[in-house]
Design a protein around this motif. Structure first.
Motif, PDB file in Angstrom:
ATOM      1  N   ARG A  90     -31.528  35.878 108.271  1.00  0.00           N
ATOM      2  CA  ARG A  90     -30.040  36.201 108.746  1.00  0.00           C
ATOM      3  C   ARG A  90     -29.121  36.658 107.588  1.00  0.00           C
ATOM      4  NH1 ARG A  90     -27.542  31.524 112.203  1.00  0.00           N
ATOM      5  NH2 ARG A  90     -29.093  32.146 113.472  1.00  0.00           N
ATOM      6  N   TYR A  91     -29.410  36.072 106.207  1.00  0.00           N
ATOM      7  CA  TYR A  91     -28.810  36.156 104.985  1.00  0.00           C
ATOM      8  C   TYR A  91     -28.941  37.814 104.677  1.00  0.00           C
ATOM      9  CZ  TYR A  91     -27.473  36.485 100.172  1.00  0.00           C
ATOM     10  OH  TYR A  91     -26.845  36.665  98.996  1.00  0.00           O
ATOM     11  N   LYS A 123     -25.655  39.828  96.924  1.00  0.00           N
ATOM     12  CA  LYS A 123     -24.965  38.591  96.654  1.00  0.00           C
ATOM     13  C   LYS A 123     -23.387  38.978  96.620  1.00  0.00           C
ATOM     14  CE  LYS A 123     -24.864  34.962  93.261  1.00  0.00           C
ATOM     15  NZ  LYS A 123     -25.310  34.615  92.021  1.00  0.00           N
ATOM     16  N   ALA A 124     -22.968  39.904  95.954  1.00  0.00           N
ATOM     17  CA  ALA A 124     -21.721  40.100  95.698  1.00  0.00           C
ATOM     18  C   ALA A 124     -20.982  40.229  97.269  1.00  0.00           C
ATOM     19  CB  ALA A 124     -21.376  41.557  95.171  1.00  0.00           C
ATOM     20  N   GLN A 125     -21.584  40.953  98.176  1.00  0.00           N
ATOM     21  CA  GLN A 125     -21.071  40.917  99.282  1.00  0.00           C
ATOM     22  C   GLN A 125     -21.169  39.730 100.217  1.00  0.00           C
ATOM     23  OE1 GLN A 125     -22.705  44.139 101.803  1.00  0.00           O
ATOM     24  NE2 GLN A 125     -21.688  43.469 103.519  1.00  0.00           N
ATOM     25  N   ALA A 126     -22.328  38.938 100.104  1.00  0.00           N
ATOM     26  CA  ALA A 126     -22.257  37.573 100.627  1.00  0.00           C
ATOM     27  C   ALA A 126     -21.191  36.621 100.133  1.00  0.00           C
ATOM     28  CB  ALA A 126     -23.843  36.904 100.128  1.00  0.00           C
ATOM     29  N   GLU A 127     -20.925  36.930  98.684  1.00  0.00           N
ATOM     30  CA  GLU A 127     -19.998  35.860  98.224  1.00  0.00           C
ATOM     31  C   GLU A 127     -18.495  36.195  98.639  1.00  0.00           C
ATOM     32  OE1 GLU A 127     -20.167  35.373  94.129  1.00  0.00           O
ATOM     33  OE2 GLU A 127     -21.538  33.870  94.208  1.00  0.00           O
ATOM     34  N   SER A 128     -18.189  37.609  98.984  1.00  0.00           N
ATOM     35  CA  SER A 128     -17.103  38.122  99.578  1.00  0.00           C
ATOM     36  C   SER A 128     -16.682  37.573 100.943  1.00  0.00           C
ATOM     37  CB  SER A 128     -17.048  39.511  99.330  1.00  0.00           C
ATOM     38  OG  SER A 128     -15.768  40.213  99.984  1.00  0.00           O
ATOM     39  N   LEU A 129     -17.897  37.721 101.753  1.00  0.00           N
ATOM     40  CA  LEU A 129     -17.707  37.057 102.953  1.00  0.00           C
ATOM     41  C   LEU A 129     -17.319  35.696 103.136  1.00  0.00           C
ATOM     42  CD1 LEU A 129     -20.490  39.315 104.884  1.00  0.00           C
ATOM     43  CD2 LEU A 129     -17.780  39.619 104.998  1.00  0.00           C
ATOM     44  N   ALA A 171     -16.396  24.723 106.815  1.00  0.00           N
ATOM     45  CA  ALA A 171     -17.248  25.895 106.210  1.00  0.00           C
ATOM     46  C   ALA A 171     -18.603  25.964 106.450  1.00  0.00           C
ATOM     47  CB  ALA A 171     -17.109  25.826 104.455  1.00  0.00           C
ATOM     48  N   SER A 172     -19.465  24.875 106.705  1.00  0.00           N
ATOM     49  CA  SER A 172     -20.785  24.893 106.859  1.00  0.00           C
ATOM     50  C   SER A 172     -20.979  25.472 108.475  1.00  0.00           C
ATOM     51  CB  SER A 172     -21.273  23.501 106.735  1.00  0.00           C
ATOM     52  OG  SER A 172     -21.219  22.744 105.553  1.00  0.00           O
ATOM     53  N   GLU A 173     -20.044  25.188 109.195  1.00  0.00           N
ATOM     54  CA  GLU A 173     -20.323  25.868 110.577  1.00  0.00           C
ATOM     55  C   GLU A 173     -19.914  27.345 110.614  1.00  0.00           C
ATOM     56  OE1 GLU A 173     -17.652  23.822 113.001  1.00  0.00           O
ATOM     57  OE2 GLU A 173     -18.804  21.505 112.812  1.00  0.00           O
ATOM     58  N   SER A 174     -19.029  27.723 109.939  1.00  0.00           N
ATOM     59  CA  SER A 174     -18.551  29.195 109.900  1.00  0.00           C
ATOM     60  C   SER A 174     -19.517  30.105 109.079  1.00  0.00           C
ATOM     61  CB  SER A 174     -17.111  29.367 109.391  1.00  0.00           C
ATOM     62  OG  SER A 174     -17.137  28.642 108.058  1.00  0.00           O
ATOM     63  N   ALA A 175     -20.251  29.244 108.016  1.00  0.00           N
ATOM     64  CA  ALA A 175     -21.066  30.075 107.037  1.00  0.00           C
ATOM     65  C   ALA A 175     -22.384  30.448 107.890  1.00  0.00           C
ATOM     66  CB  ALA A 175     -21.164  29.411 105.977  1.00  0.00           C
ATOM     67  N   GLU A 176     -22.821  29.660 108.889  1.00  0.00           N
ATOM     68  CA  GLU A 176     -23.964  29.893 109.597  1.00  0.00           C
ATOM     69  C   GLU A 176     -24.455  31.225 109.908  1.00  0.00           C
ATOM     70  OE1 GLU A 176     -24.328  27.103 112.827  1.00  0.00           O
ATOM     71  OE2 GLU A 176     -24.657  25.206 111.498  1.00  0.00           O
ATOM     72  N   ASP A 177     -23.336  31.884 110.274  1.00  0.00           N
ATOM     73  CA  ASP A 177     -23.919  33.363 110.863  1.00  0.00           C
ATOM     74  C   ASP A 177     -24.226  34.143 109.624  1.00  0.00           C
ATOM     75  OD1 ASP A 177     -21.453  33.510 109.583  1.00  0.00           O
ATOM     76  OD2 ASP A 177     -20.463  34.567 111.086  1.00  0.00           O
ATOM     77  N   LEU A 178     -24.061  33.862 108.225  1.00  0.00           N
ATOM     78  CA  LEU A 178     -24.438  34.487 107.150  1.00  0.00           C
ATOM     79  C   LEU A 178     -25.751  34.091 106.707  1.00  0.00           C
ATOM     80  CD1 LEU A 178     -21.135  34.500 105.082  1.00  0.00           C
ATOM     81  CD2 LEU A 178     -21.967  36.470 106.394  1.00  0.00           C
ATOM     82  N   GLY A 179     -26.211  33.062 107.485  1.00  0.00           N
ATOM     83  CA  GLY A 179     -27.591  32.468 107.059  1.00  0.00           C
ATOM     84  C   GLY A 179     -27.436  31.555 105.629  1.00  0.00           C
TER      85      GLY A 179
END
Length: 292
Positions: free
Chosen positions: A101-102, A111-117, A154-162
């Motif tokens: 998923r990540y 990683k830069a896009q992941a941290e931005s999201l 944050a844990s719940e909202s970050a699940e869709d990013l893996g």
């Protein structure tokens, strides 16, 4: 061994080496083949640390850091329930939970896009938590509760990013620069007014103390002078009594003694010339020839 054989052996060795894939400790790898993620039984294959085999020239490797990462962004502005602005500096600890998923959510594990999201999601969660609280609540002790609530959201909202959010911490909370400046100016004015009041009170007290001291000194000097005059008067009275007693006992001797004292006072004063009549009583004891 011919030249062709050497070339073939070299090619085979190169192919053999390129078919090896090394995944270091703390990393995971995802392999894409012909632009599609390699799966096993419909599940994306995530390669654990170690030595693996891949198809040379075809398989592409994407190494993903599976360790806990720290995202420390710039301070952002948040609004409290009382519509007050705060500048909040925070950081986030996170790691990859679902590698497939990540990989898909971050454009191939960027990683830069992941941290931005992730930063957007964290800021939204923090903004929600700050919007429920007043400045007093935030500063006076509910920061831990705020961080726990933010971590949960944050844990719940970050699940869709893996992504698994391990921790959310607020490092510093400040007022905006313009608000801080006005508050400091007001505080300075208040402290200045208090200082002036204390100085005025101190000056008043010093004047009171100085006046009391001056009055006490004046009274003591007057009392000392009064006592001195009384003692001097008593001494003069005693001296007069002594003179009177002496005169009553022997008037002639008393007159003689007083004349000697007058002679001594006159001659010891440094005067070289005295103008007196010859028959003056001042020299009567000097002119007598009878020896008395």
């Amino acid at each position: 061994m011919g030249r062709l054989t050497v070339i073939i052996v070299a090619i085979l060795i190169a192919l053999g080496l390129s078919s090896l894939m090394v995944v270091n400790e703390g990393e995971r790898a995802i392999v894409s083949r012909f632009g599609k993620i390699l799966k096993v039984d419909g599940v994306t294959r995530v390669y654990e640390p170690g030595l693996h085999i891949k198809v040379p020239m075809i398989d592409k490797i994407k190494l993903l850091d599976s360790r806990i990462q720290t995202m420390d962004g710039a301070a952002d502005r948040f609004v409290t329930s009382e519509k007050k602005d705060l500048m909040v500096d925070s950081y986030v600890k996170w790691r990859i939970l679902d590698h497939e998923r990540y990989y898909l959510a971050t454009n191939g594990g960027n990683k830069a896009q992941a941290e931005s999201l992730l930063q957007r999601k964290i800021n939204n969660d923090l903004r929600t938590e700050f919007g429920r609280r007043t400045i007093k609540d935030i500063v006076s002790g509910s920061r831990d509760e705020l961080q726990q609530d933010a971590l949960k959201n944050a844990s719940e909202s970050a699940e869709d990013l893996g992504i698994e959010v391990v921790d959310v911490r607020v490092k510093q909370i400040n007022l905006p620069a313009n608000v801080s400046s006005s508050i400091y100016q007001r505080m300075r004015a208040e402290r200045t007014a208090v200082a002036k009041e204390h100085r005025a009170q101190g000056k008043e007290q010093s004047e009171i103390i100085r006046a009391k001291t001056d009055a006490s000194v004046t009274i003591q000097i007057a009392e000392a002078e009064r006592k001195a005059l009384a003692v001097r008067g008593e001494g003069d009275a005693i001296a007069a009594k002594i003179y009177a007693d002496a005169y009553n006992k022997d008037a002639e001797f008393y007159a003689f003694l007083r004349s000697l004292e007058a002679y001594k006072a006159s001659f010891d004063g440094g005067a070289n010339v005295m103008v007196l009549e010859p028959d003056s009583d001042f020299f009567k004891y000097m002119k007598r020839s009878d020896g008395k």
